[in-house]
Design a protein around this motif. Structure first.
Motif, PDB file in Angstrom:
ATOM      1  N   THR A   1       0.907  -1.051  -0.103  1.00 39.01           N
ATOM      2  CA  THR A   1      -0.229   0.063   0.077  1.00 39.01           C
ATOM      3  C   THR A   1       0.822   1.125  -0.052  1.00 39.01           C
ATOM      4  OG1 THR A   1      -1.646  -1.173   1.065  1.00 39.01           O
ATOM      5  CG2 THR A   1      -1.960   1.341   1.075  1.00 39.01           C
TER       6      THR A   1
ATOM      7  N   LEU B   1       0.783   5.432   0.163  1.00 40.11           N
ATOM      8  CA  LEU B   1      -0.164   6.494   0.257  1.00 40.11           C
ATOM      9  C   LEU B   1       0.691   7.651   0.164  1.00 40.11           C
ATOM     10  CD1 LEU B   1      -0.678   4.554   3.201  1.00 40.11           C
ATOM     11  CD2 LEU B   1      -2.800   6.035   2.741  1.00 40.11           C
ATOM     12  N   ARG B   2       0.174   8.567  -0.923  1.00 46.08           N
ATOM     13  CA  ARG B   2       1.214   9.781  -1.465  1.00 46.08           C
ATOM     14  C   ARG B   2       0.099  10.715  -0.954  1.00 46.08           C
ATOM     15  NH1 ARG B   2       0.127   9.661  -5.450  1.00 46.08           N
ATOM     16  NH2 ARG B   2       1.010  10.939  -6.864  1.00 46.08           N
ATOM     17  N   VAL B   3       0.831  11.694  -0.253  1.00 48.34           N
ATOM     18  CA  VAL B   3       0.227  12.906   0.397  1.00 48.34           C
ATOM     19  C   VAL B   3       0.840  14.136  -0.296  1.00 48.34           C
ATOM     20  CG1 VAL B   3      -0.322  14.201   2.553  1.00 48.34           C
ATOM     21  CG2 VAL B   3      -0.109  11.568   2.573  1.00 48.34           C
TER      22      VAL B   3
ATOM     23  N   LEU C   1      -7.414   9.395   8.513  1.00 49.56           N
ATOM     24  CA  LEU C   1      -6.477   8.167   8.205  1.00 49.56           C
ATOM     25  C   LEU C   1      -6.434   7.205   9.666  1.00 49.56           C
ATOM     26  CD1 LEU C   1      -3.412   9.996   6.332  1.00 49.56           C
ATOM     27  CD2 LEU C   1      -5.036   8.121   5.144  1.00 49.56           C
TER      28      LEU C   1
ATOM     29  N   VAL D   1      -5.318   3.351   9.517  1.00 46.26           N
ATOM     30  CA  VAL D   1      -4.311   3.265   8.519  1.00 46.26           C
ATOM     31  C   VAL D   1      -3.085   3.438   9.683  1.00 46.26           C
ATOM     32  CG1 VAL D   1      -2.625   4.906   6.976  1.00 46.26           C
ATOM     33  CG2 VAL D   1      -5.166   4.689   6.516  1.00 46.26           C
TER      34      VAL D   1
ATOM     35  N   ARG E   1       3.136  -1.075   3.983  1.00 47.57           N
ATOM     36  CA  ARG E   1       2.580   0.506   4.063  1.00 47.57           C
ATOM     37  C   ARG E   1       3.500   1.530   4.034  1.00 47.57           C
ATOM     38  NH1 ARG E   1       0.451  -3.160   6.813  1.00 47.57           N
ATOM     39  NH2 ARG E   1       1.132  -2.336   8.879  1.00 47.57           N
TER      40      ARG E   1
ATOM     41  N   MET F   1       4.006   5.758   3.187  1.00 46.99           N
ATOM     42  CA  MET F   1       3.476   7.224   2.772  1.00 46.99           C
ATOM     43  C   MET F   1       4.727   8.090   2.426  1.00 46.99           C
ATOM     44  SD  MET F   1       1.025   8.279   6.249  1.00 46.99           S
ATOM     45  CE  MET F   1      -0.113   9.369   5.153  1.00 46.99           C
TER      46      MET F   1
ATOM     47  N   VAL G   1      -5.006  12.793  -0.180  1.00 44.54           N
ATOM     48  CA  VAL G   1      -4.050  11.626   0.203  1.00 44.54           C
ATOM     49  C   VAL G   1      -4.484  10.464  -1.100  1.00 44.54           C
ATOM     50  CG1 VAL G   1      -3.808   9.783   1.654  1.00 44.54           C
ATOM     51  CG2 VAL G   1      -4.118  12.021   2.626  1.00 44.54           C
TER      52      VAL G   1
ATOM     53  N   GLU H   1      -4.341   6.953  -2.267  1.00 42.37           N
ATOM     54  CA  GLU H   1      -3.909   5.639  -1.615  1.00 42.37           C
ATOM     55  C   GLU H   1      -4.022   4.550  -3.018  1.00 42.37           C
ATOM     56  OE1 GLU H   1      -5.446   2.245   1.448  1.00 42.37           O
ATOM     57  OE2 GLU H   1      -6.083   4.354   1.632  1.00 42.37           O
TER      58      GLU H   1
ATOM     59  N   ARG I   1      -3.234   0.629  -3.748  1.00 43.13           N
ATOM     60  CA  ARG I   1      -2.959  -0.779  -3.272  1.00 43.13           C
ATOM     61  C   ARG I   1      -2.650  -1.928  -4.167  1.00 43.13           C
ATOM     62  NH1 ARG I   1      -6.924  -2.220   1.915  1.00 43.13           N
ATOM     63  NH2 ARG I   1      -6.499  -0.290   2.974  1.00 43.13           N
TER      64      ARG I   1
END
Length: 169
Positions: free
Chosen positions: A3, A5-7, A41, A46, A104, A106, A141, A143, A145
């Motif tokens: 996973t 997660l790009r913020v 989140l 998360v 996971r 970020m 955000v 996300e 997967r």
């Protein structure tokens, strides 16, 4: 399953034009939005294994505020120069080089490269209501997967699931 997660960093202040780009802080709304997204989140359960941020103050502060909400230690945030003024290819190289023991991750960074990479990974992002102009709003955000055991596989396969959230949702 991996996973990602790009913020995108939260809204930054433009009050002091003499500041170098890397030193621009978050404005009040940006600080509020980062905490808000961190709470969302957390409510979703998360729990990232790793947070990696651009060295720019606005991205790192966004990462710290979200980390606070997630119960992730600020000192464990990795700062990676390759996330500042980058390209989709360089971002993908960072992702592909991640330790496969991490499930996971970020990443905190900037536009246009974050949006460009989102579009490259999945055309679904363009169709999402939180992305009406085909770009990631501040503090959004994305996300992804992936049905993969290794991060390097992310470059070759499309995500099994995509989710986008932004403060104004």
């Amino acid at each position: 399953m991996k996973t990602l997660l790009r913020v995108r960093h939260a809204r930054s202040s433009l009050d002091d034009p003499s500041l170098p780009d890397r030193q621009r802080p978050l404005d009040d709304r940006g600080r509020h939005d980062a905490s808000k997204m961190g709470k969302r989140l957390t409510d979703r359960g998360v729990q990232p294994d790793l947070l990696v941020s651009s060295p720019a103050l606005r991205a790192l502060t966004t990462a710290q505020l979200i980390a606070d909400e997630l119960g992730y230690k600020r000192k464990d945030i990795v700062v990676d120069e390759r996330l500042y003024a980058s390209s989709p290819d360089n971002l993908l190289a960072v992702i592909c080089a991640l330790d496969d023991r991490l499930d996971r991750v970020m990443l905190f960074g900037h536009n246009p490269e974050f949006t460009d990479l989102a579009h490259r990974l999945s055309s679904t992002i363009i169709e999402m209501p939180t992305c009406p102009h085909a770009h990631m709003p501040t503090c959004a955000v994305a996300e992804f997967r992936f049905d993969a055991k290794a991060w390097v596989d992310v470059a070759e396969i499309g995500p099994a699931k995509v989710r986008m959230d932004a403060p104004k949702n």
